[in-house]
Structure formats: structure tokens, C-alpha cells
Motif scaffolding. Structure first.
Motif, short mmCIF file in Angstrom:
data_model
loop_
_atom_site.label_atom_id
_atom_site.label_comp_id
_atom_site.label_asym_id
_atom_site.label_seq_id
_atom_site.Cartn_x
_atom_site.Cartn_y
_atom_site.Cartn_z
N GLU A 92 9.40 -34.68 -20.12
CA GLU A 92 10.34 -34.57 -21.24
C GLU A 92 11.57 -33.73 -20.92
OE1 GLU A 92 7.89 -33.03 -24.44
OE2 GLU A 92 6.28 -34.42 -23.92
N GLY A 93 11.33 -32.54 -20.36
CA GLY A 93 12.43 -31.59 -20.17
C GLY A 93 13.49 -32.08 -19.19
N LEU A 94 13.10 -32.89 -18.22
CA LEU A 94 14.05 -33.37 -17.22
C LEU A 94 14.35 -34.86 -17.39
CD1 LEU A 94 12.78 -31.37 -14.11
CD2 LEU A 94 14.67 -30.82 -15.64
N ALA A 95 14.18 -35.35 -18.62
CA ALA A 95 14.35 -36.79 -18.90
C ALA A 95 15.72 -37.30 -18.48
CB ALA A 95 14.13 -37.06 -20.38
N GLY A 96 16.73 -36.44 -18.47
CA GLY A 96 18.08 -36.88 -18.13
C GLY A 96 18.39 -36.83 -16.64
N ASN A 97 17.41 -36.49 -15.83
CA ASN A 97 17.63 -36.28 -14.40
C ASN A 97 17.02 -37.36 -13.52
OD1 ASN A 97 18.43 -33.08 -13.73
ND2 ASN A 97 17.55 -33.42 -15.75
N ALA A 142 20.80 -33.31 -11.95
CA ALA A 142 21.56 -32.53 -12.92
C ALA A 142 21.24 -31.04 -12.86
CB ALA A 142 21.33 -33.05 -14.33
N VAL A 143 19.97 -30.69 -12.86
CA VAL A 143 19.65 -29.25 -12.86
C VAL A 143 19.69 -28.63 -11.47
CG1 VAL A 143 18.24 -29.26 -14.94
CG2 VAL A 143 17.13 -29.55 -12.72
N LEU A 196 14.98 -26.18 -10.29
CA LEU A 196 14.28 -25.52 -11.40
C LEU A 196 12.92 -25.08 -10.87
CD1 LEU A 196 14.29 -24.99 -14.55
CD2 LEU A 196 13.09 -27.17 -14.74
N ARG A 200 26.00 -39.04 -17.92
CA ARG A 200 24.56 -39.04 -17.68
C ARG A 200 23.81 -40.03 -18.57
NH1 ARG A 200 21.51 -36.73 -14.38
NH2 ARG A 200 23.34 -36.05 -13.24
N GLN A 223 21.65 -42.90 -16.81
CA GLN A 223 20.21 -42.90 -17.02
C GLN A 223 19.78 -43.88 -18.10
OE1 GLN A 223 18.80 -41.45 -14.39
NE2 GLN A 223 17.58 -40.00 -15.57
N LEU A 272 16.03 -44.07 -19.48
CA LEU A 272 15.78 -43.54 -20.82
C LEU A 272 15.21 -44.62 -21.73
CD1 LEU A 272 18.96 -41.30 -21.21
CD2 LEU A 272 16.59 -40.49 -21.15
N GLY A 294 20.12 -25.43 -18.10
CA GLY A 294 19.20 -26.50 -17.74
C GLY A 294 17.74 -26.11 -17.73
N GLU A 302 26.67 -30.21 -15.57
CA GLU A 302 25.53 -31.09 -15.32
C GLU A 302 24.22 -30.49 -15.82
OE1 GLU A 302 25.32 -34.43 -13.47
OE2 GLU A 302 27.10 -34.24 -14.71
N ALA A 303 24.01 -29.21 -15.55
CA ALA A 303 22.76 -28.57 -15.96
C ALA A 303 22.66 -28.53 -17.48
CB ALA A 303 22.67 -27.16 -15.38
N SER A 353 21.86 -31.87 -18.80
CA SER A 353 20.44 -32.19 -18.62
C SER A 353 19.64 -31.81 -19.87
CB SER A 353 19.90 -31.44 -17.40
OG SER A 353 18.48 -31.44 -17.39
N VAL A 402 20.62 -34.10 -22.88
CA VAL A 402 20.02 -35.43 -22.78
C VAL A 402 18.52 -35.37 -23.05
CG1 VAL A 402 19.61 -37.40 -21.24
CG2 VAL A 402 21.84 -36.29 -21.26
N ALA A 403 17.86 -34.29 -22.62
CA ALA A 403 16.42 -34.14 -22.91
C ALA A 403 16.19 -34.09 -24.42
CB ALA A 403 15.87 -32.88 -22.25
N ALA A 408 16.64 -37.55 -25.76
CA ALA A 408 15.48 -38.39 -25.41
C ALA A 408 14.30 -38.08 -26.34
CB ALA A 408 15.09 -38.17 -23.95
N ASP A 409 14.07 -36.80 -26.63
CA ASP A 409 12.98 -36.44 -27.55
C ASP A 409 13.22 -37.07 -28.92
OD1 ASP A 409 11.35 -35.01 -25.90
OD2 ASP A 409 11.98 -33.03 -26.57
#
Lengths: 437, 437
Positions: free
Chosen positions: A146-151, A292-293, A296, B22, B26, B30, B137, B306-307, B310, B313-314, B317-318
Motif C-alpha cells: 500500500e505505502g509504495l503503491a505509486g512506485n 519515487a522514494v 526507504l 506518476r 503508474q 494502479l 515519502g 518525487e518522494a 509517492s 499517490v499511495a 490508491a487507498d
């Protein structure tokens, strides 16, 4: 009045007892955050006598965990029995088939049957949570899913076995040998009587298989992972690493490379300045490199009843809140099978320790064998052996330690082979892959 | 065919541009994980000319972000304009009131109006996501709200401002003064032309207010946080810290103490061996102490387009997946207002640096003033000042550095006051709180 979420709990060891206790302790807080009243209504364990020491509250006892899994009186089945086979497998199958949510801490089960169980969960539209199966109390499954869904994730690696990290930490900090540290770990309960599963890297491989699937959307393939354990790591390696600015950790590494995903478990040299090098003792750590991140890192307890219970309860809370993710993030049909990338193609730096006969020309010959294959060095250190300098054997062996720049596994293996055939080297050469941030 | 999730994006600076890019990059991934097709359908920014350099795809341009927030053509409003006032506040109010989900990276807005906005979100039953508002991020909001649901949290603390950590890291690594490092940070774009907000700790305080609410279920109260910045940290402090086994970090700390929650932002001595001490440069880190996991540390990028994207976008997505948590985990009505615990009651060790006149009896007198108040020392170091030993002034001042065992803020302040009145000390004494793992 919030609706009940009735939990059936199979397995009442350290983790099970902590889950039981924690659900009770946090009941009011969980009701506030999930709007459900979470109650353990059924339990099962191998030994009823042992379970008698626990306060089971109103929970009904089941002699057979499979009966518990099938029971109409629970909504969610928590599997804490362990093992990739029965009764865990059949119990989880039954729970999912009968439309119950499942939470498990069982990495061996998922590594062996994760695809089947995820398919079953998807078909029955029930959640399957397994945060506790990797890195204990560290929420790494949630972070990847979930947390890195955009990566787009490039690499995931970490210290996933507390037993190995404990042993390597003690060897370094106290200058003790592997066997002595293993015995100590066994005495303290950090290692099993048969330590193979931990020490030889299989436990790490199971966890890596799960992380890799979450990170890359590949089908689970624990068998495709190259696995080496820590038995061959000597104090000489740990000391040489220290002098050269590295620390040795057993890492699980999965990374995107040309042609697929390279997955490997092996002792690894990590720069002392890296976050992961600071992780000592039974603590776990996972680093994710993503577009993106960038980087981590999550550091926390990898085992223990309470820490593992924390992850189990977080999964239960998510399910209570109504969170519905595919177990591995994507639908099972979208999880791509990947051909394993052979380790021969691995690119990276290497630490090589050779016992070389102390005759003129030895180091020059070794260096020539490396140069022939285009391998260049970051450093090369030849030392007097530990102990007295005055030695009566006519030809002594001295350790030579090399740190190479990036090359490939195949080339390194060929070079070592050639060096051994030249006859300068005694004993088994040691080579350890280097992993950089 | 998955249903559309239409996103309106207000603010097209570095973060906004990254989010736009992003989501597009993605989109397929997604869609696989959320079963929604996420599309940016409306955008707004201060400068239309600047936005012209971006590929806005089919998104409609809005001159007024508030119009975008109210538009019937979006399902989710992303607020990346910043600032605790308008237009961000009015835009978010309108978006929530008209039943839209909101995602924001705006810590100042949440610190000032978080309770109001969470109430509005709750009333309209729409999600309000703000992962990007704290520690860029690093998925720390998710970790506190969901990953640690089974824990009682005792303390949350961290490096929450990359600018300050960059400056402190450079001072240490290169032996430069504060002003020079600040100028460098400004040149590199790490610090604003007016650096007050970062350097004086307010940015950290806003983030801490959010973390504290998530961790302890207290109402947001940024004003109740004791805030000190890093302007007073000298190279002498950084060197003394190093010699004594510490490193200086600007930390935000919120912890459960008798009588409530103690919240504070200040330069802090952390043991060099701690995970948080390893975090250098613009990187952020958060450590959570909780009853089940004991200690969990997350390290990652605290800022950057970017971070931060991230995290945005998370959240999107949620929301696309249908996750519905209360913004601060608990319902707003359950967030308890807490009276601030006065810092005078803070208990801990202290680093104290005094410029003491180099006359017989000075150190003895200082030690006596401490002893009178029951303060005992872990170490006391008196040094010759930097520079030439031969000094022509009749009475020289020499630095004396003390590390105390745990005592209270009130007692330390009294002791320093008494020492100053004795007249041995020249200049302003420095005191820095010590935070241990």
C-alpha cells in the motif's frame, strides 16, 4: 452497538498467547478505530494442558484446528501453528473455502502454497493477511502493498533472520567463533536445536519469496532463490570486513535485472556507514529502492511473541475495518511467473579471501589471473597470519584479501578456479558478495 | 471496465508535477491493484504560464482552485498549494463539503485546522489523506494509523525537517559554522530565503502535532508544543557531542508521561550508536516506541517532488481501493484534548556547556551548585579553548562540558541560574536535552 468480529485462533505458543492477550487489552481502542468488537471465540492448540495456563475467556476449545477453521461460529481464522504442511495448510484451505478471512504468520506455508491460497481467497472474496510472516513487527507487507503503491520497485533487501544476525553480531562484537555463538543463541532460545532452517538461509528465502512477490508482482517462487547460509563465515572474514569498512550480514536480496528478477540469500558485505549495517542482534531491517522514494529503510523486531502479535493484530484490524486488498497486491492472474535469473549473471563487487603460500610471485600470479578476466581491485591486503611471525613450516600460508570492483559471478568463479589450479592457494577460498546502497 | 476515479489537482509545483506524471506512469499498475482507472481530469495552479510546460493531458484548467474543489467533474481533490490559510483552506472545505475525497501534503493546514477538516470529512463520510504531510515519502501516517493498531504507543520521535538535518550534518562532517551551512542549504534549494520556518523548528512542530494525534489519539494541538530551533548550535557543541559519543539532531518528540503527553521540538543529543544518529543530510527518520513492537524506525526521504508524490499517490490508491479510516484513526469525538505538560517537568539527561573563568575553584563551585539540587554527572570535561594556549588576557574563559544523569528541566534551569549568579560563567550557557533509545 458495533458488530462482532469473531476470531478463531489456532496455535497458542508465544505468539498465540500474545495475540489472545493483545486483542483483549486493545479491545476498546480497536473498537474505536474499526467500529467492530473483536473477540476471540474459538481456540485450538496442540496441548490442551499447556493452554490451560492461559485465560481463554469465553473462547470455545477445539481439539482439531481444522474443525475450528470450518466452524460457523468464527468470521476470521488466525493460523499460528506454523509449518508448510498440515494441519496448517488444510485448516487455512477450509477457512478460506468457507468464506472466512484468514490471518497467518506462516512464511513456510505461503512460500510453498501462497499462490493457491491467494487464489482461493480471491475466489471467495475474503482477505488473507500475512504481515506477521515477514520481519515480525515491521509493517513491511503493508508498506510494499500500500505505502509504495505509486512506485516502481527496483530492489528489496534486508536482514530477515534474527538468529543469523545475532550470531554475526556476537562474532564481531566479542570475537567469538561461529560454533560458540550458535551454541549461545540456542541456549538463549534464539536458535532451534536443529538450526539448519535459520542458519542455512531457508527461513530468509521464504520471507524473501513473499517480499519479492509483493515488490515485483511475480508469482511466488521460493525454489528459484539462490540460498547460502552463514556457516562458512569465519572470524577472519569478520575482522577483514571490519578493517575494510564493511560488516557481514545475511541478506535476502531481490532485484530487477535485465531478463527478470534476481533473488538470492547469502552472507553479504555491506558498507559500515549504511543504515542496514547498524542493525545488530536479533533486530530485522528491510530496505526498498524504488523510483519515487529512492531508498526507504524499516528497522524493528523480527521475531518474538509480542512483536509478531502486533503484526497479526494489525491485519485483524484492517480486516475489521473492511480493507479488501488482493493478498499480494495484484490479482493472482496478474502475478507473472518469472524464470529465475542465474546467479552467474549477478553483477557486483566481491570480497575474496585466499590462503596463499608465502612464496615469491604468489600475489602477482593471483593478480594476473584476475587481470586476464578484466577484474580490477578496490583493495588488496596481504597479511601475516594471526599468531607468531616465526613459523617453522618451510612454506607458510598467508591470508590475502581482495575487494574487487563490480564484475560478474561467472567471471569471479572462473578466476578463483584458475587461481586454485595454479596451486598457490591452500584450503577453500572464501568469496562474499558486496551489496552497496 | 474499471470505474473512473477523477482527480482534481491544485498546485503544480515540484510535487504537483510529480504527482501528475506518476499517476500517468503508474496508471496500469494502479488499475491492477485498485480496480479503478485513476485520471487527473482537472488542474489549477498560480501560474498558467508555468503549467504550460507540463503535459496536462485531458485535464481541464481552472483559474480558481476553489472552483476546481467544487467541480462536479472530480471525485477526489488533491491539495498541493500549501499554507495554513486560503486558498488551501477554503478549497479543502469545499471539496469535503461537496462529498469529495481529499488528499493533501499540507502540514501547516492540518496543524491549524486538522480537527475541523477531519470533522467535516467524518460528517460527509469521505476520506481525508495526508501521508505526504509528514516525513515526505516515509509511510509513517499509515504505520501509526494501521500498522501499529495493536499497540499502545509510548513515544514517537524523529528527524522531521531535512533542512535542519542537512545543516547539522554539514557542520559536523565539514567543521563549518551554522551560518555558512545555512547559506549553502539556501544555495542548493534545501532552505528558503526566509529560513525561519524550518530553522526555528516550526515545520517540525506542525509535523509532530500530526504524529502525536495519530499516536496518542489526542486532539491536534500544535500550539502546545515547546519549540526551539537550531540557531544556537555551535561547532563547539557538535565537537563536544562527538567526543562524548553523541550526535546533535533537531528532533520532534511526543511522549506519554504522567499527566498527559509531553511534546517538544529542540536540538537533541542522541547516542551515536542509535539508528537515528546515522541519518545524515536531508533524510528523515521516525522512531516509534510501543508496547508490542518495542522500537520501530523508518528512514527515508523527507522531501522532494518525487518522494512526496509517492505518498500522495499511495493515499489516492487507498481511496481508490475503498479504504475508509477516520483521518486520525479514531473518530474526531474520541480525540481527547490534552492539557500541555509543562516542559519544566521534563525528565532526562542534559548536556551543558559553560564558558567558565579559568580561576581556581570554578569547576568545584559549579559542581557544588549541581550537587545541591541532586544533579549527578555522567561526565564533566574541562578543556583548553581552541587556539593558542598562551593567552594574554588575565582571566581566560575555558569551556566546561557536563553530561548529567536524568534530572528535570526545572532543576537544571535553577542550577544554571544559580551558577550564573555566582559569576564564574561568561556568555550564555548552552544546554541540550539528551534523548536515549
Amino acid at each position: 452497538m458495533p458488530s462482532l468480529l469473531r476470531v478463531g485462533l489456532a496455535g497458542l505458543g508465544t505468539v498465540g498467547a500474545s495475540v489472545l492477550n493483545r486483542i483483549r487489552l486493545q479491545q476498546a481502542a480497536l473498537e474505536e478505530t474499526t467500529h467492530r468488537r473483536i473477540v476471540v471465540t474459538g481456540v485450538s492448540a496442540r496441548s490442551k494442558a499447556k493452554a490451560a495456563s492461559l485465560d481463554l475467556g469465553e473462547a470455545t476449545w477445539f481439539d482439531d484446528p481444522i474443525e475450528l477453521a470450518r466452524s460457523g461460529d468464527i468470521d476470521l481464522f488466525v493460523e499460528l501453528m506454523g509449518g508448510s504442511g498440515d494441519p496448517a495448510l488444510t485448516a487455512v484451505r477450509h477457512a478460506l473455502s468457507s468464506g472466512k478471512a484468514v490471518v497467518t504468520a506462516n512464511k513456510a506455508l505461503l512460500a510453498a502454497h501462497g499462490m493457491e491460497l491467494a487464489t482461493l481467497a480471491e475466489e471467495r472474496r475474503v482477505p488473507l493477511g500475512f504481515e506477521a510472516s515477514v520481519a515480525g513487527g515491521i509493517p513491511v507487507v503493508k508498506t510494499l502493498r500500500e505505502g509504495l503503491a505509486g512506485n516502481v520497485i527496483d530492489r528489496v533487501y534486508g536482514i530477515l533472520n534474527g538468529t543469523c544476525n545475532y550470531i554475526l553480531s556476537r562474532m564481531e562484537l566479542e570475537g567469538l567463533g561461529f560454533e560458540q555463538c550458535l551454541a549461545e543463541a540456542q541456549r538463549l532460545g534464539y536458535a532451534e536445536a536443529d538450526p539448519t532452517f535459520d542458519i542455512d538461509g531457508f527461513d530468509t528465502a521464504h520471507k524473501l519469496a513473499i517480499l519479492s512477490t509483493l515488490a515485483f508482482g511475480t508469482a511466488i517462487a521460493a525454489d528459484a532463490i539462490h540460498v547460502e547460509g552463514i556457516r562458512t563465515i569465519s572470524l577472519a572474514d569478520i575482522r577483514a570486513a571490519d578493517e575494510l569498512g564493511f560488516r557481514i550480514k545475511l541478506l535476502g536480496v531481490a532485484q530487477r535485472v535485465a531478463g527478470g528478477i534476481e533473488s538470492r540469500v547469502h552472507p553479504t558485505m555491506v558498507p559500515k556507514s549504511s543504515a542496514i549495517a547498524q542493525v545488530m542482534g536479533v533486530t530485522n531491517a528491510v530496505t526498498v529502492d524504488a523510483d519515487a522514494v529512492r531508498e526507504l529503510t524499516l528497522i524493528g523486531p523480527g521475531a518474538g511473541g509480542e512483536a509478531t502479535a502486533s503484526a497479526v493484530v494489525a491485519d485483524i484490524a484492517d480486516i475489521a475495518r473492511g480493507v479488501r486488498s488482493a493478498p499480494f497486491g495484484r490479482p493472482v492472474a496478474a502475478l507473472v511467473p518469472t524464470a529465475p535469473v542465474p546467479l552467474q549473471r549477478h553483477e557486483g563487487g566481491y570480497y575474496i579471501r585466499l590462503n596463499v603460500e608465502d612464496r615469491p610471485g604468489a600475489v602477482a600470479a593471483i593478480a594476473a589471473r584476475m587481470a586476464e578476466r578484466g577484474i580490477s581491485f578496490e583493495s588488496i591486503v596481504q597479511r601475516q597470519p594471526f599468531g607468531k611471525a616465526a613459523d617453522i613450516t618451510p612454506v607458510r600460508a598467508v591470508p590475502v584479501v581482495l575487494i574487487t570492483y563490480a564484475t560478474t559471478e561467472e567471471v569471479i568463479r572462473q578466476a578463483i578456479e584458475a587461481i586454485m589450479q595454479d596451486g598457490w592457494v591452500t584450503g577453500r577460498p572464501q568469496s562474499i558478495r558486496i551489496e552497496r546502497e
